[in-house]
Design a protein around this motif. Structure first.
Motif, PDB file in Angstrom:
ATOM      1  N   HIS A   1     -52.520  30.424  -7.582  1.00 55.10           N
ATOM      2  CA  HIS A   1     -51.533  29.356  -7.408  1.00 55.10           C
ATOM      3  C   HIS A   1     -50.679  29.627  -6.161  1.00 55.10           C
ATOM      4  CE1 HIS A   1     -52.340  27.116 -11.003  1.00 55.10           C
ATOM      5  NE2 HIS A   1     -51.865  28.009 -11.853  1.00 55.10           N
ATOM      6  N   TRP A   2     -50.235  30.858  -6.023  1.00 56.82           N
ATOM      7  CA  TRP A   2     -49.392  31.224  -4.875  1.00 56.82           C
ATOM      8  C   TRP A   2     -50.122  30.987  -3.559  1.00 56.82           C
ATOM      9  CZ3 TRP A   2     -44.572  32.197  -3.494  1.00 56.82           C
ATOM     10  CH2 TRP A   2     -44.325  32.857  -2.288  1.00 56.82           C
ATOM     11  N   ASP A   3     -51.372  31.358  -3.504  1.00 60.67           N
ATOM     12  CA  ASP A   3     -52.143  31.191  -2.270  1.00 60.67           C
ATOM     13  C   ASP A   3     -52.319  29.716  -1.926  1.00 60.67           C
ATOM     14  OD1 ASP A   3     -52.300  33.928  -2.071  1.00 60.67           O
ATOM     15  OD2 ASP A   3     -54.358  34.072  -2.821  1.00 60.67           O
TER      16      ASP A   3
ATOM     17  N   ARG B   1     -38.613  31.269  -4.504  1.00 66.05           N
ATOM     18  CA  ARG B   1     -37.158  31.255  -4.409  1.00 66.05           C
ATOM     19  C   ARG B   1     -36.620  32.603  -3.947  1.00 66.05           C
ATOM     20  NH1 ARG B   1     -36.311  29.784  -9.268  1.00 66.05           N
ATOM     21  NH2 ARG B   1     -36.357  27.554  -8.834  1.00 66.05           N
ATOM     22  N   ALA B   2     -37.222  33.678  -4.412  1.00 62.45           N
ATOM     23  CA  ALA B   2     -36.777  35.018  -4.023  1.00 62.45           C
ATOM     24  C   ALA B   2     -36.958  35.258  -2.528  1.00 62.45           C
ATOM     25  CB  ALA B   2     -37.547  36.070  -4.815  1.00 62.45           C
ATOM     26  N   ARG B   3     -37.871  34.537  -1.923  1.00 63.51           N
ATOM     27  CA  ARG B   3     -38.112  34.670  -0.479  1.00 63.51           C
ATOM     28  C   ARG B   3     -37.282  33.676   0.327  1.00 63.51           C
ATOM     29  NH1 ARG B   3     -44.405  36.252   0.641  1.00 63.51           N
ATOM     30  NH2 ARG B   3     -44.648  37.756  -1.044  1.00 63.51           N
ATOM     31  N   GLY B   4     -36.451  32.904  -0.382  1.00 60.77           N
ATOM     32  CA  GLY B   4     -35.643  31.912   0.302  1.00 60.77           C
ATOM     33  C   GLY B   4     -36.474  30.797   0.881  1.00 60.77           C
ATOM     34  N   SER B   5     -37.567  30.475   0.246  1.00 58.76           N
ATOM     35  CA  SER B   5     -38.510  29.513   0.788  1.00 58.76           C
ATOM     36  C   SER B   5     -38.288  28.131   0.197  1.00 58.76           C
ATOM     37  CB  SER B   5     -39.943  29.965   0.491  1.00 58.76           C
ATOM     38  OG  SER B   5     -40.866  28.955   0.819  1.00 58.76           O
ATOM     39  N   ASP B   6     -38.531  27.087   1.028  1.00 59.08           N
ATOM     40  CA  ASP B   6     -38.427  25.725   0.522  1.00 59.08           C
ATOM     41  C   ASP B   6     -39.693  25.309  -0.229  1.00 59.08           C
ATOM     42  OD1 ASP B   6     -40.284  25.384   2.527  1.00 59.08           O
ATOM     43  OD2 ASP B   6     -39.217  23.762   3.549  1.00 59.08           O
TER      44      ASP B   6
ATOM     45  N   GLN C   1     -43.337  31.199 -12.514  1.00 59.38           N
ATOM     46  CA  GLN C   1     -43.245  32.505 -11.852  1.00 59.38           C
ATOM     47  C   GLN C   1     -43.520  32.373 -10.356  1.00 59.38           C
ATOM     48  OE1 GLN C   1     -46.023  34.847 -14.132  1.00 59.38           O
ATOM     49  NE2 GLN C   1     -44.714  34.917 -15.919  1.00 59.38           N
ATOM     50  N   VAL C   2     -44.438  31.481 -10.016  1.00 61.72           N
ATOM     51  CA  VAL C   2     -44.700  31.194  -8.602  1.00 61.72           C
ATOM     52  C   VAL C   2     -43.454  30.607  -7.949  1.00 61.72           C
ATOM     53  CG1 VAL C   2     -46.033  29.713  -7.045  1.00 61.72           C
ATOM     54  CG2 VAL C   2     -47.190  30.914  -8.913  1.00 61.72           C
TER      55      VAL C   2
END
Length: 323
Positions: free
Chosen positions: A49-51, A100-105, A94-95
């Motif tokens: 999913h993340w990829d 969010r932990a990376r500060g990503s939109d 979780q993804v």
């Protein structure tokens, strides 16, 4: 190259889950196939999913294709449908936390709850109840829409839509086109693979006896059947103001009958998707099906929304589809 298609950039779906699980060493075996990874390898599901998210997908689909009651019973986990539906959504949350932990939109993605056709047979009232239980489990887990995907005949779609009558979440219906044609390498894209016509599908969509879908797509359709399928889809829904989309698969049988999982590379695939969409402005949703990998979605993002401004336009469209 212009930044967008004339009608604006499409909403970008993800690609195949089963293909990626197999590519990364997970054994796909019945009766649960890819859904078994929710039990045995949830961390691998999360990574896939993340990829896809990093590749540009704006809608991620739950790994819940395989949670019908009959399949679960065969696997000895008949009582765990709601639990596994919830787990399929938790993996995606979780993804989101990871982004969010990376500060990503990238946290703005939406979750589509996958519901496949149930095995044929049995009482129709029971079939409708099974579809409703499936949908309720995913809705309670927090999906943003319900995706009825890979439906091969009109009657199965009718049962599912009847089962989802009264459901408040958006419902997208995706069917498989490409009736096999004896003696021909290319299937007949003007019909579903069951032989049902798109006209029959259009009549179903105009009925008021069930939940009317909020978008209509084709998926898992052989590439050389896609143009005819798209034109048939557009004709069948001409009187309806439904958003349309498609997610072709990449495989085909070779001259000697051997199945090839993917017959074209990411850039060629993305260019073909772009070409098809350019001349069919009603198509506003695009993704990929069996045989695809994250690099195919990345190539589609590059072709369909190569600038940040275009990507923002696509997120605006997504918000319109899924308020």
């Amino acid at each position: 190259m212009t930044d967008t298609l004339e009608q604006g950039p499409p909403v970008l779906l993800d690609g195949a889950m089963g293909t990626e699980l197999a590519e990364r060493g997970f054994e796909l075996r019945g009766p649960l196939f890819s859904a078994r990874a929710l039990l045995d390898a949830p961390e691998l599901v999360e990574q896939i999913h993340w990829d896809y998210l990093c590749a540009g997908a704006q809608v991620l689909t739950t790994n819940s294709f395989g949670l019908h009651a009959a399949s679960l019973a065969k696997a000895g986990v008949a009582e765990r449908q709601a639990e596994l539906a919830r787990r399929s959504v938790e993996v995606l949350e979780q993804v989101r936390t990871r982004a969010r932990a990376r500060g990503s939109d990238m946290t703005r993605f939406r979750i589509a709850g996958s519901i496949p056709p149930r095995p044929p047979g049995g009482e129709r009232a029971l079939a409708r109840a099974e579809y409703r239980a499936y949908a309720d489990g995913l809705a309670d887990a927090g999906v943003d829409l319900l995706l009825l995907e890979t439906f091969t005949n009109v009657d199965a779609a009718r049962l599912a839509l009847e089962g989802l009558a009264g459901v408040e979440l958006p419902v997208w219906l995706s069917v498989v086109a490409g009736l096999p044609t004896p003696g021909q390498s290319a299937p007949d894209g003007t019909r579903l693979i069951s032989g049902d016509s798109f006209e029959d599908l259009g009549q179903l969509l105009r009925s008021e006896t069930h939940r009317v879908p909020d978008a209509l797509l084709i998926n898992c359709t052989q590439i050389d059947a896609v143009p005819a399928a798209l034109d048939a889809l557009i004709r069948a829904s001409a009187e309806l103001e439904l958003p349309l989309g498609f997610s072709p698969h990449l495989g085909r049988r070779r001259y000697d009958g051997v199945w090839i999982d993917r017959i074209i590379g990411p850039k060629v695939f993305a260019a073909q998707i772009q070409a098809w969409m350019k001349v069919r402005p009603r198509l506003i949703i695009a993704g990929a099906c069996c045989g695809s990998r994250p690099d195919y979605i990345a190539a589609m993002q590059h072709s369909l929304m190569p600038s940040e401004a275009a990507r923002e336009q696509a997120f605006v469209r997504l918000a319109q589809l899924l308020p």
